[in-house]
Design an enzyme around this catalytic site. Structure first.
Site, PDB file in Angstrom:
ATOM      1  N   ARG A  82       1.073  -1.609   0.231  1.00 39.56           N
ATOM      2  CA  ARG A  82      -0.133   0.497   0.003  1.00 39.56           C
ATOM      3  C   ARG A  82       0.921   1.292  -0.014  1.00 39.56           C
ATOM      4  NH1 ARG A  82      -4.847  -1.580   4.282  1.00 39.56           N
ATOM      5  NH2 ARG A  82      -4.953  -3.602   3.547  1.00 39.56           N
ATOM      6  N   GLY A 183      -1.632 -12.330 -15.634  1.00 36.48           N
ATOM      7  CA  GLY A 183      -2.702 -12.792 -15.430  1.00 36.48           C
ATOM      8  C   GLY A 183      -3.583 -13.568 -16.459  1.00 36.48           C
ATOM      9  N   GLU A 213       0.128 -21.068 -21.299  1.00 41.63           N
ATOM     10  CA  GLU A 213      -0.144 -21.732 -19.681  1.00 41.63           C
ATOM     11  C   GLU A 213      -1.313 -22.168 -19.813  1.00 41.63           C
ATOM     12  OE1 GLU A 213       0.406 -18.451 -16.734  1.00 41.63           O
ATOM     13  OE2 GLU A 213       0.836 -19.415 -15.260  1.00 41.63           O
TER      14      GLU A 213
END
Ligand SMILES: Nc1ncnc2c1ncn2[C@@H]1O[C@H](CCC(=O)c2cccc(C(=O)O)c2)[C@@H](O)[C@H]1O
Ligand SMILES: [Zn+2]
Length: 353
Positions: A82, A183, A213
């Site tokens: 963060r 992703g 993948e």
């Protein structure tokens, strides 16, 4: 290597050889490298997080039902990063873990979009990774370089932001060498990212998308043709297409193979079914990598042990595999020669002892 990672089918002295072998790692994610030690420290800073701090509980938390579940868990760890100080801590501590495994050089995949969209100032983000890179090189001797990747599922807004951060001369960090795409692949077609890869390549970055993948060989072709990939992240399904294997071999396009990752995300059913042998048999340059090691209960040394078992390698075979990683890296020629010489010297001394 920690005891639980010792593959019983690999002789103990081969494990010891691997542990001391100088290595390069080309496919490893920044957040995905956060060890239980680092996750605990970050979770303690941000007590509202749902990520467990207890290492035992983390083992269960890091057991995935499929690739989508893996991404959900991955994003919960992303939520622990963060502040610029979190970014610096993560980067520096990841380098410490790499140095312990004799990783001399690593191209670390970073997803800056995930941090900037969570409100971390972009300049402070770049300063944090660069500060950690310089400190890690000086203190641990591990050279880090960056690959900025587009989180494909987050859409073209994330592609635009990643391309901007990678190519803006005022922001682009000195350690940045490549541009990637990660992703999920299902429902996230590669060709739509061509304009962003074109910009990154025009700015001097190397193209290293994930492909094949969790989808078939057509995705690897698209990565090669549309995104002008110089290496392929995973490329696992290439084994289904002999023409593609021949193309990868002929053009000397390396695959960044991450065996344990492919089992953990259920991309491949069992290690014995992993196509790494087919890649080697077809003459494709194979490099060994760990992807998101603590999340997959592995580390780079264990991935070399797995490769030794699957490929039947001895010390010389393992040294050649390590040299494949060096050769496929984006280091300059003297940098490659230095690590390759170190591998040869280490191997000769080991075999003479
Ligand atoms: N084996 C892997 N194969 C593929 N990728 C892997 C693998 N391991 C780790 N990743 C990483 O996962 C990220 C995924 C992040 C993502 O999808 C997303 C979607 C929507 C919003 C946001 C956000 O941050 O707000 C992020 C990728 O960019 C990549 O760096
Ligand atoms: Zn990956």
């Amino acid at each position: 290597m920690t005891e639980h990672l010792v593959d019983p089918d690999v002789p103990r002295d081969l494990h010891a050889f691997i542990a001391g072998l100088p290595k390069a790692e080309l496919h490893v994610h920044h957040v995905g490298s956060a060890s239980p030690r680092i996750v605990s420290e970050l979770a303690a800073r941000h007590a509202d997080s749902k990520v467990p701090t207890d290492p035992e509980a983390l083992v269960d938390y890091f057991t995935f039902t499929d690739f989508a579940h893996f991404i959900d868990v991955y994003l919960s760890v992303v939520d622990l990063i963060r502040t610029p100080e979190d970014v610096r801590l993560l980067t520096y501590e990841v380098a410490r873990d790499m140095a312990r495994q004799q990783v001399r050089y690593a191209e670390l995949t970073i997803t800056p979009f995930s941090s900037t969209r969570r409100g971390i100032d972009e300049g402070a983000f770049m300063d944090a990774i660069e500060d950690a890179r310089k400190a890690a090189e000086a203190e641990f001797g591990t050279v880090l370089r960056w690959c900025f990747d587009i989180p494909g599922e987050a859409g073209l807004e994330s592609a635009e932001e990643t391309a901007r951060l990678a190519t803006d001369d005022r922001l682009r960090p000195e350690g940045l060498v490549s541009f990637g795409l990660g992703g999920p692949e299902i429902g996230v077609a590669r060709p739509q990212f061509k304009p962003y890869f074109d910009r990154a390549i025009a700015a001097g970055l190397h193209s290293v998308p994930h492909a094949g993948e969790t989808t078939g060989p057509q995705t690897v072709w698209e990565a090669l043709i549309d995104l002008r990939a110089e290496r392929i992240g995973h490329g696992t399904s290439s084994a289904q297409d002999p023409k593609l294997l021949a193309h990868l071999a002929e053009r000397r396009i390396p695959l960044e193979v991450c065996p344990t990752s492919n089992i953990a995300t259920r991309a491949v059913r069992t290690l014995d079914e992993h196509p790494i042998k087919e890649f080697v048999r077809a003459g494709v340059p194979v490099t060994i990598n760990s992807d998101d090691p603590p999340m997959f209960g592995t580390d780079l040394n264990n991935e070399y042990a797995v490769a030794a078992r699957l490929l039947g390698l001895d010390e010389r075979g393992l040294a050649d595999l390590a040299k494949n990683g060096v050769e496929a890296s984006f280091l300059d020629a003297p940098g490659k020669a230095r690590i390759a010489d170190e591998i040869d010297t280490y191997t000769a001394a080991w075999l003479a002892s």
